[in-house]
Write an enzyme that holds these catalytic residues in place. Structure first.
Site, PDB file in Angstrom:
ATOM      1  N   SER A  16       0.853  -1.186   0.000  1.00 25.17           N
ATOM      2  CA  SER A  16       0.000   0.000   0.000  1.00 25.17           C
ATOM      3  C   SER A  16       0.895   1.245   0.000  1.00 25.17           C
ATOM      4  O   SER A  16       1.837   1.350   0.795  1.00 25.17           O
ATOM      5  CB  SER A  16      -0.868  -0.026   1.263  1.00 25.17           C
ATOM      6  OG  SER A  16      -1.597   1.148   1.333  1.00 25.17           O
ATOM      7  N   GLY A  17       0.615   2.147  -0.918  1.00 22.07           N
ATOM      8  CA  GLY A  17       1.389   3.385  -1.001  1.00 22.07           C
ATOM      9  C   GLY A  17       2.613   3.282  -1.886  1.00 22.07           C
ATOM     10  O   GLY A  17       3.403   4.226  -1.999  1.00 22.07           O
ATOM     11  N   THR A  21      -1.667   2.887  -8.051  1.00 22.06           N
ATOM     12  CA  THR A  21      -2.711   3.692  -8.695  1.00 22.06           C
ATOM     13  C   THR A  21      -2.084   4.716  -9.648  1.00 22.06           C
ATOM     14  O   THR A  21      -2.579   4.920 -10.764  1.00 22.06           O
ATOM     15  CB  THR A  21      -3.562   4.392  -7.614  1.00 22.06           C
ATOM     16  OG1 THR A  21      -4.022   3.383  -6.731  1.00 22.06           O
ATOM     17  CG2 THR A  21      -4.739   5.121  -8.205  1.00 22.06           C
ATOM     18  N   ASN A  63      -0.925   5.523   3.319  1.00 21.93           N
ATOM     19  CA  ASN A  63      -1.031   6.223   2.035  1.00 21.93           C
ATOM     20  C   ASN A  63      -2.165   7.245   2.097  1.00 21.93           C
ATOM     21  O   ASN A  63      -3.273   6.903   2.481  1.00 21.93           O
ATOM     22  CB  ASN A  63      -1.304   5.160   0.947  1.00 21.93           C
ATOM     23  CG  ASN A  63      -1.439   5.761  -0.426  1.00 21.93           C
ATOM     24  OD1 ASN A  63      -1.269   6.971  -0.617  1.00 21.93           O
ATOM     25  ND2 ASN A  63      -1.753   4.924  -1.393  1.00 21.93           N
ATOM     26  N   SER A  66      -5.151   6.075  -0.538  1.00 23.52           N
ATOM     27  CA  SER A  66      -5.140   4.609  -0.645  1.00 23.52           C
ATOM     28  C   SER A  66      -6.429   4.087  -1.290  1.00 23.52           C
ATOM     29  O   SER A  66      -7.535   4.456  -0.877  1.00 23.52           O
ATOM     30  CB  SER A  66      -4.982   4.029   0.763  1.00 23.52           C
ATOM     31  OG  SER A  66      -4.896   2.642   0.677  1.00 23.52           O
ATOM     32  N   SER A  67      -6.273   3.223  -2.285  1.00 26.64           N
ATOM     33  CA  SER A  67      -7.461   2.611  -2.918  1.00 26.64           C
ATOM     34  C   SER A  67      -8.047   1.625  -1.926  1.00 26.64           C
ATOM     35  O   SER A  67      -7.344   0.738  -1.441  1.00 26.64           O
ATOM     36  CB  SER A  67      -7.077   1.842  -4.180  1.00 26.64           C
ATOM     37  OG  SER A  67      -6.301   2.642  -5.007  1.00 26.64           O
ATOM     38  N   GLY A 290      -3.028  -2.771  -2.108  1.00 22.26           N
ATOM     39  CA  GLY A 290      -1.756  -3.465  -1.851  1.00 22.26           C
ATOM     40  C   GLY A 290      -1.730  -4.141  -0.500  1.00 22.26           C
ATOM     41  O   GLY A 290      -2.616  -3.940   0.346  1.00 22.26           O
ATOM     42  N   GLU A 292      -1.165  -5.036   3.218  1.00 18.85           N
ATOM     43  CA  GLU A 292      -1.224  -4.123   4.366  1.00 18.85           C
ATOM     44  C   GLU A 292      -0.841  -4.824   5.661  1.00 18.85           C
ATOM     45  O   GLU A 292      -1.263  -5.956   5.908  1.00 18.85           O
ATOM     46  CB  GLU A 292      -2.649  -3.564   4.520  1.00 18.85           C
ATOM     47  CG  GLU A 292      -2.997  -2.570   3.445  1.00 18.85           C
ATOM     48  CD  GLU A 292      -4.379  -1.946   3.612  1.00 18.85           C
ATOM     49  OE1 GLU A 292      -4.642  -0.963   2.921  1.00 18.85           O
ATOM     50  OE2 GLU A 292      -5.180  -2.450   4.424  1.00 18.85           O
TER      51      GLU A 292
HETATM   52  N1  LIG Z   1       5.504   7.764  -9.966  1.00 14.38           N
HETATM   53  C1  LIG Z   1       5.239   8.566  -8.942  1.00 14.38           C
HETATM   54  N2  LIG Z   1       5.702   9.806  -8.915  1.00 14.38           N
HETATM   55  C2  LIG Z   1       5.460  10.599  -7.866  1.00 14.38           C
HETATM   56  N3  LIG Z   1       4.772  10.260  -6.799  1.00 14.38           N
HETATM   57  C3  LIG Z   1       4.282   9.035  -6.770  1.00 14.38           C
HETATM   58  C4  LIG Z   1       4.482   8.112  -7.831  1.00 14.38           C
HETATM   59  N4  LIG Z   1       3.902   6.974  -7.514  1.00 14.38           N
HETATM   60  C5  LIG Z   1       3.337   7.166  -6.324  1.00 14.38           C
HETATM   61  N5  LIG Z   1       3.582   8.398  -5.866  1.00 14.38           N
HETATM   62  C6  LIG Z   1       3.134   8.963  -4.564  1.00 14.38           C
HETATM   63  O1  LIG Z   1       2.799   7.889  -3.697  1.00 14.38           O
HETATM   64  C7  LIG Z   1       1.438   7.980  -3.287  1.00 14.38           C
HETATM   65  C8  LIG Z   1       0.863   6.612  -3.210  1.00 14.38           C
HETATM   66  O2  LIG Z   1       0.757   6.081  -4.512  1.00 14.38           O
HETATM   67  P1  LIG Z   1      -0.477   5.191  -4.938  1.00 14.38           P
HETATM   68  O3  LIG Z   1      -1.715   5.745  -4.423  1.00 14.38           O
HETATM   69  O4  LIG Z   1      -0.361   4.968  -6.373  1.00 14.38           O
HETATM   70  O5  LIG Z   1      -0.130   3.878  -4.122  1.00 14.38           O
HETATM   71  P2  LIG Z   1      -0.840   2.484  -4.203  1.00 14.38           P
HETATM   72  O6  LIG Z   1       0.226   1.460  -4.374  1.00 14.38           O
HETATM   73  O7  LIG Z   1      -1.915   2.497  -5.207  1.00 14.38           O
HETATM   74  O8  LIG Z   1      -1.431   2.327  -2.754  1.00 14.38           O
HETATM   75  P3  LIG Z   1      -2.742   1.568  -2.242  1.00 14.38           P
HETATM   76  O9  LIG Z   1      -2.498   0.084  -2.338  1.00 14.38           O
HETATM   77  O10 LIG Z   1      -2.839   1.998  -0.831  1.00 14.38           O
HETATM   78  O11 LIG Z   1      -3.873   2.015  -3.071  1.00 14.38           O
HETATM   79  C9  LIG Z   1       0.784   8.867  -4.330  1.00 14.38           C
HETATM   80  O12 LIG Z   1      -0.308   9.532  -3.813  1.00 14.38           O
HETATM   81  C10 LIG Z   1       1.888   9.796  -4.722  1.00 14.38           C
HETATM   82  O13 LIG Z   1       1.956  10.824  -3.793  1.00 14.38           O
END
Ligand SMILES: Nc1ncnc2c1ncn2[C@@H]1O[C@H](COP(=O)(O)OP(=O)(O)OP(=O)(O)O)[C@@H](O)[C@H]1O
Length: 852
Positions: A16-17, A21, A63, A66-67, A290, A292
């Site tokens: 997660s994070g 997404t 995060n 977080s989705s 993701g 957790e």
């Molecule tokens: N390629 C990137 N460039 C800049 N910042 C990023 C990038 N990828 C992720 N981040 C930062 O990390 C944060 C978390 O990313 P994201 O929401 O995509 O995580 P996730 O893996 O989908 O988490 P979850 O499983 O909790 O949904 C984003 O809000 C952003 O601030």
């Protein structure tokens, strides 16, 4: 996809994070740019994230965005490779977040955005307050996210609703539902008797919630304060306790929110629908919550982490298991990588009847079960399993591929059940608003589903989740998979910060290191000989005499001076190392664009290939050196391989000539293997012909056997008829014998008793007759039974002969015995006569008569 003719999928994984997404959005952007054709639809696909994130994402301790649901975005393409539509499928929204928050976390973004950004008119219609005035939002001490302007995001959200052609009326209704959920959370209950029964208070919250969903306050009050129970005597009303009332209220709030989320996804899909242009070509992007691990983990983490185990298995299967299988089958050697298989952990979840999910479902309708007994049961049943760990009280641990997680069973049973009282469904169906009615009808339809259906309300949350996950995996299995593993650089969600231990742990656990090892030692690009020859064959400067695809492919590789270490030739495919396909594609593009083949470009590509090759050989040399230092002798290595490696290592200065020699050797090898294959083919052909001849012969034999069978059957029928006749004849013949015997016996009468020894002769004849009769009858039966062999006719004839012989002999003996008996009877009667005759004379004399 257009080249291979196979649909593809992109699975994005990571904690997660980690950035799943964000990466999914990049992927959609990339595909939109690549398949740009219908300008409107690509834009709309990109805009979906604004709506879905507002409704399905929230701030967690890991995060800020977080989705809290899983999504699969299917992007559809026309036959010309242009985007023509999309479909979004969503998985298990974390409903509990609507009513229950952990400290430092928020509910779904849309609530805060609405409270902060709703225009005045809308505020008044909804009687909207600020976020901190709603219990559901205020229960955690977190109402804002650093650097995020909720009000501004709400404006963006409204604009996006317009893009998706959701009418103002529908928008209003959707906002009313959101506000209703918030007001429901403010409904309070007070005691009405001394038995802890409660009812909802007639306050602002109840009035607003009722108005927003479209019913009277007293109707909502009744539905939240009691329920009807059907008994044999009729319906009785059971008043709620405080906990029951709170549960009913929260269940209604969760139901309205989850239904609204599904409705929104439906509206998005309606607009992105592929329609008539549907070709079946699609690329799917999977972005699911993701892995957790918090300080306290509940049912939600249990489901999320189980889903991640399944996805990890999909990754392992495709990256390691299937890949290695393919190499082996195609005769490619030397690519073997050990990886951490998570099958044991999946078994812990899925095994029936003793697995986490089954044991959890067992308690669903058990009145005696509670969270503590559930924890005990899990420990009793699963303590022996490698991935399970019992802990104190209601806690148990699971060793996941990404690390160990401790779960607290508190509320597990309640969250797994997640049911809505029929009174509340009834209430919604009778409401004025269109949306509550729609939600209720959907729910009522689901109650009509068979209990085993995934949509049936009888199914537990975990069973539905598992079912949906399996469906998702089936969908993914039909596609050519690609994987992106996101790595989280630090725990603080800060840019430019790199925590080495965190990164290495993720690399180790996710299987990325093994995948890189596999990819470096393996051949990520592969094409059949035919595909390769079709695509690059036209680049050949000299016409190849041989037209077979393998020779053409090898000639192409030779022409571009591809180093032997850069590829392998399998039985069916060519296997290329990283970088090689790029060089070939550049050459192809250049020739297609300019129509000619420039030497400059060739030199450039040759140089590039040589550099890549040289790098690979030097890297190989260094690794081998390092390896041979630590493992002086590797017994399993084949001699041939050692020779090849040594010659590679020694020949670095003469790279080109050695490469040519190696190439030639490979061509010879390939030709030899082709020859061998042809030979094998010929042998197989021969075997096939032999088999065919054999089959024909067997066919003929079968026909003959069938004819014989038929004949035998006829014979059997004939012999049965004859036998019947014989039987009758035997019966007829034995009848006089029997009669004679009976007469003999009768005539013996009392005399027999006196004749002593003579009697034995007759008796033994009688006995013999009975025995023989029985024996003949038995033999006849045996011969005529259906299971008897096919010579019954012959047997019967023999029997008949035997019978005649015996009959003849017996008749003789019977005659003799009769004569003896008669003779003795004569003598005996004479004696008797002599005894009483004088008396007779005396009597006659006494009567004056003379004896005659
Ligand atoms: N390629 C990137 N460039 C800049 N910042 C990023 C990038 N990828 C992720 N981040 C930062 O990390 C944060 C978390 O990313 P994201 O929401 O995509 O995580 P996730 O893996 O989908 O988490 P979850 O499983 O909790 O949904 C984003 O809000 C952003 O601030």
């Amino acid at each position: 996809m257009m080249n291979d003719g196979v649909n593809q999928s992109l699975m994005i994984s990571g904690e997660s994070g980690a950035g799943k997404t964000e990466t999914a959005k990049f992927a959609v952007q990339y595909l939109a740019a690549l398949g740009g054709g219908n300008v409107g639809i690509e834009c709309q696909i990109l805009q979906t994230s604004c709506l879905l994130e507002a409704f399905g994402n929230s701030k967690t301790s890991m995060n800020d965005n977080s989705s809290r649901f899983g999504k699969l975005i299917e992007i559809h393409f026309t036959a010309a490779g242009k985007i023509c539509g999309s479909k979004i499928r969503t998985f298990l929204l974390e409903k509990s977040r609507v009513v229950q928050l952990a400290n430092g976390e928020r509910s779904y973004h849309i609530f805060y955005q609405l409270c902060a950004g709703a225009p005045q008119a809308l505020r008044e219609r909804l009687n909207l307050k600020m976020a901190n005035e709603y219990n559901y939002l205020a229960q955690s001490d977190c109402l804002v996210i650093n650097g995020v302007d909720d009000a501004q995001r709400f404006l963006k959200f409204m604009e996006t609703l317009d893009i998706f052609q959701i009418s103002k009326g529908e928008q209003d209704q959707a906002f009313a539902m959101l506000a209703a959920v918030l007001w429901l959370g403010n409904i309070s209950f007070h005691a009405i008797d001394y038995e802890n029964h409660v009812e909802a208070s007639n306050d602002e919250a109840l009035i607003n919630a009722a108005r927003l969903i479209g019913c009277e306050p007293h109707e909502l009050k009744e539905a939240l304060s009691a329920r009807r129970i059907q008994t044999e005597e009729g319906n009785i009303v059971e008043k709620f306790t405080m906990q029951q009332a709170i549960d009913a209220r929260d269940a209604l709030a969760k139901f309205i929110y989850a239904s609204l989320f599904d409705w929104l996804v439906e509206q998005i899909n309606n607009l992105l629908e592929v329609g008539k242009q549907h070709t079946g070509w699609s690329i799917s992007i999977l972005d699911i919550y993701g892995f957790e691990s918090f300080k306290k983990n509940s049912f939600e983490q249990f489901c999320i982490n189980y889903a991640n185990e399944r996805l990890q298995q999909h990754f392992n299967r495709h990256i390691f298991k299937l890949e290695q299988e393919e190499y082996e089958l195609d005769g490619i050697d030397g690519v073997k990588v050990d990886f951490a298989d998570n099958q044991e952990c999946l078994d812990l979840f899925e095994k029936k009847p003793i697995g986490l999910l089954s044991l959890l479902d067992e308690d669903l309708h058990s009145p005696d079960a509670n969270d503590a007994t559930l924890a005990n049961k899990l420990k009793q049943n699963l303590n022996g399993m490698a991935c399970f760990k019992g802990d104190k009280g209601r806690v148990f641990g699971v060793r996941h591929f990404a690390g160990e997680v401790l779960y607290d069973t508190n509320d597990f049973l309640k969250k797994n059940q997640d049911s809505l009282n029929p009174e509340l469904i009834e209430l919604l169906s009778s409401c004025n608003g269109q949306l509550p009615q729609l939600f209720a009808i959907k729910m009522l339809n689901q109650t009509l589903e068979p209990a085993t259906s995934l949509d049936s309300p009888n199914q537990s949350v975990s069973a539905k989740f598992k079912g949906k996950l399996f469906k998702l995996m089936q969908r993914l299995e039909k596609t050519k998979p690609h994987f992106i593993c996101c790595i989280k650089p630090n725990r603080k969600q800060l840019p430019g910060m790199y925590e080495e231990d965190l990164v290495s742990q993720q690399l180790r656990c996710s299987g990325v290191l093994e995948a890189v090892r596999m990819s470096r030692s393996g051949y990520p690009t592969r094409m059949t000989h035919q595909e390769f020859a079709d695509r690059y064959g036209f680049l050949l400067l000299e016409t190849n005499e041989s037209q077979d695809p393998l020779s053409i492919s090898v000639a192409v590789l030779k022409q571009f001076n591809m180093l032997p270490g850069m590829y392998q030739i399998g039985y069916t495919k060519l296997y290329l190392r990283i970088g090689l396909i790029g060089v070939l594609e550049d050459r192809r593009k250049q020739v297609l664009q300019t129509g000619k083949y420039t030497d400059e470009a060739n030199k450039g590509s040759t140089l590039l290939t040589a550099i890549i090759g040289l790098q690979s050989v030097i890297r190989g040399c260094l690794v081998r050196k390092h390896f041979s230092n630590s493992h002086k002798l590797i017994p399993s290595r084949s001699k041939q391989k050692l020779v090849r490696e040594n010659s590679e290592a020694n020949d670095i200065p003469n790279e080109q000539s050695s490469a040519m020699a190696e190439l030639q050797r490979r061509v010879v090898d390939a030709e030899a293997s082709l020859g061998q294959k042809q030979q094998e083919n010929a042998t197989l052909q021969e075997q096939l012909q032999q088999y065919e001849a054999k089959m024909k012969k067997m066919d003929e034999q079968l026909q003959q056997s069938e004819a014989k069978m038929k004949k035998t059957e006829e014979q059997l029928q004939q012999s049965e008829a004859k036998m019947k006749k014989t039987e009758e004849m035997l019966r007829k013949q034995t009848a006089p014998l029997q009669a004679s015997l009976a007469a003999a016996k009768k005539s013996e009468g009392s005399a027999m008793e006196e004749v002593g020894g003579r009697e034995n002769g007759v008796s033994s004849l009688v006995k013999e007759f009975e025995q023989q009769k029985q024996s003949f009858e038995d033999d006849i039966n045996k011969t005529t039974q259906p299971a008897s062999n096919m010579n019954s006719y012959e047997e019967l004839r023999k029997l008949k002969r035997r019978f005649r012989a015996w009959k003849k002999d017996y008749k003789v003996r019977l005659k003799e015995t009769k004569a003896i008996v008669r003779k003795h009877r004569h003598q005996d009667s004479d004696k008797t006569r002599k005894k009483w005759w004088p008396n007779r004379g005396k009597v006659l004399q006494n009567c004056g008569k003379s004896p005659s």
